[in-house]
Design a protein around this motif. Structure first.
Motif: not given
Length: 394
Positions: A4-23
Motif C-alpha cells: 500500500y502506497t503512502g497515498l493508500d495509507v492516507l486515504i484509509n487512515d482518518r487519524e492521519i487525515q485529521k492532522t492536516f489543517h488549513g489549505n
C-alpha cells in the motif's frame, strides 16, 4: 503481500487525515493513483473539499502527456477540479512564492524510477529548498523504487556536471524511494531544514521489484509505459547523449537502441555476441532488431539495433550493459556515431553525455575503447552506502 502506497495509507487512515489543517496542495502526475486506479487528485477532493486549493505537475505535466526534454507545460485552471495547476517544468523548475501562497500542506505523490537521471526527485528537492523559509509542511506520500531498494550501481555524480538530471552526488541506480531521497536531501544536502513529513508505504520490502508489489503500473512519463522499461532505463538513458535512437517514437522506448547505419544481425553475430560473452555480464539478452521511430531522432527512418531483454533481475547490471553497448556502437559506427550537442536539460555549455553520466571520464572511456574492468574504478560507493544506511526507513 500487497503493498500500500503512502497515498493508500492516507486515504484509509482518518487519524492521519485529521492532522492536516488549513489549505492543501498536491504535486502529482498520471501515475498518482491508489490501488483502485483512482487518481490522487480525485481522492484529495473527496478528503479535503474546498481546502484542496492547488495542483502542481512535474516534467511531462500534470497529465503526463508531454514528450521529451525541454518541452515545457503551461499553468492553467483545471476544468474539473476548478483550481490552478502550476507547472514545475515551465519557465521555472522552482515554485515561486506566488505559487506557494496560501498553502499550509503540500503533498508530493510521484512515481520515481530509481535512477539518477529521472527528474522527479529534483522537482522534489527544489520544492523542499523553496519551502524551507515558509510555514508550509511538505508531505511525501511514498511509492516503491520499481527496480528495488538494494541494488546500487554506477558512478557518483561529480558536482561540476550538475543539472536538472543530476543535482546531487548519488549513483545512477540509487536504491532509494522518493521519500528517502527527501530524507537524504534534508540530512546531507540542504542548507536549511524544511518542515517535512513522510507517509510510509505498508508491506514494501527493499528487495521488491515493482511487479512484486501487486500495485497497478501507470506510465509515470510518456516513454515508460511498461515496468520492463524501468529495468533498462539506467542503460538506455545514456543514449540520450548521442544521436542514436533510444526507441522514442516506438512502442518499446528506452528498451531499445539503434541507428540507421547499423545492420544488427551481422554486427551481433560477428562481434557483439562474443564481446558480451567475454564481459561476463549476466541477466540479459541483446536481441538484434530493426525498428521505425515515428518521431524524435531518426523519425521515419529504419534503424538497426538491439532490444535489451532482462532474463534475470538478480544479476542484471543495467548501467554496465549500457556503457558496454555505448562503447561497442561507438567503435562500430565510426564517423556515423555522433554525440548530441547542447543544450540539454537547460545546460547550454557542457556535452549532454557528460551531464547524463555526471562525469566526462566515461565519454573518454568510450572514445578510448577502455577495458570493462575500468568501470569498477568509476564506482566509489562506500560513503554513499553509509549515508543511505542513515536514512533508510524500510
Amino acid at each position: 503481500m500487497k503493498v500500500y502506497t503512502g497515498l493508500d495509507v492516507l486515504i484509509n487512515d482518518r487519524e492521519i487525515q485529521k492532522t492536516f489543517h488549513g489549505n492543501i496542495a498536491l504535486l502529482c502526475h498520471n501515475a498518482s493513483v491508489d490501488t483502485t486506479f483512482t487518481h490522487a487528485a480525485v481522492r484529495f477532493k473527496e478528503l479535503f473539499g474546498a481546502r484542496f486549493v492547488k495542483l502542481f505537475g512535474p516534467q511531462h505535466g500534470f497529465a503526463t502527456d508531454v514528450q521529451d526534454n525541454m518541452i515545457e507545460t503551461n499553468h492553467y485552471i483545471h476544468p474539473y477540479f476548478n483550481i490552478p495547476v502550476y507547472s514545475l517544468y515551465s519557465e521555472t523548475r522552482i515554485p515561486t512564492y506566488e505559487m506557494l501562497e496560501g498553502i499550509n500542506h503540500l503533498f508530493v505523490d510521484l512515481q520515481d524510477l530509481g535512477c539518477r537521471m529521472y527528474t522527479y526527485i529534483y522537482t522534489l528537492t527544489l520544492l523542499l529548498e523553496k519551502c524551507n523559509d515558509k510555514d508550509i509542511e511538505v508531505i511525501v506520500l511514498d511509492r516503491p523504487n520499481p527496480i528495488n531498494g538494494i541494488d546500487i550501481e554506477g558512478n557518483i555524480l561529480e558536482m561540476q556536471f550538475d543539472s536538472f538530471i543530476g543535482r546531487h552526488p548519488i549513483p545512477v541506480r540509487h536504491g532509494m524511494t522518493i521519500a528517502e531521497v527527501a530524507l537524504m536531501h534534508q540530512k546531507f544536502w540542504a542548507k536549511e531544514r524544511t518542515k517535512l513529513k513522510i507517509i510510509k508505504m505498508q508491506n514494501w520490502e527493499r528487495n521488491m521489484y515493482f511487479e512484486d508489489t501487486k500495485l497497478p503500473w501507470l506510465l509515470p512519463s510518456p516513454n515508460i509505459a511498461r515496468t520492463e522499461s524501468c529495468l533498462t532505463f539506467p542503460a538506455t538513458v545514456l543514449f540520450e547523449g548521442t544521436l542514436l535512437s533510444e526507441g522514442r517514437g516506438t512502442t518499446q522506448s528506452l528498451e531499445i537502441v539503434g541507428h540507421p547505419r547499423t545492420e544488427p544481425f551481422s554486427f551481433y553475430e560477428n562481434h557483439l555476441e562474443d564481446v558480451v560473452k567475454k564481459s561476463k555480464l549476466k541477466g540479459f539478452k541483446l536481441r538484434p532488431i530493426t525498428f521505425l521511430p515515428t518521431f524524435q531522432k531518426h523519425a521515419n527512418k529504419v534503424c538497426g539495433g538491439f532490444q535489451i531483454h532482462v532474463t534475470d533481475t538478480s544479476t542484471f547490471k543495467p548501467w554496465r550493459v549500457g556503457q558496454l553497448l555505448m562503447r561497442e556502437l561507438y567503435t562500430h559506427l565510426g564517423e556515423d556515431f555522433e554525440w548530441k550537442n547542447p543544450p540539454y536539460e537547460y545546460n547550454y555549455t557542457q556535452k549532454p553525455i557528460d551531464i547524463i553520466n555526471g562525469t566526462d571520464k566515461l565519454r573518454h572511456w568510450v572514445v578510448n575503447n577502455g577495458p570493462l574492468e575500468m568501470l569498477d574504478a568509476f564506482e566509489n560507493l562506500k560513503d554513499y552506502k553509509l549515508q543511505l544506511n542513515e536514512i533508510k526507513i524500510y
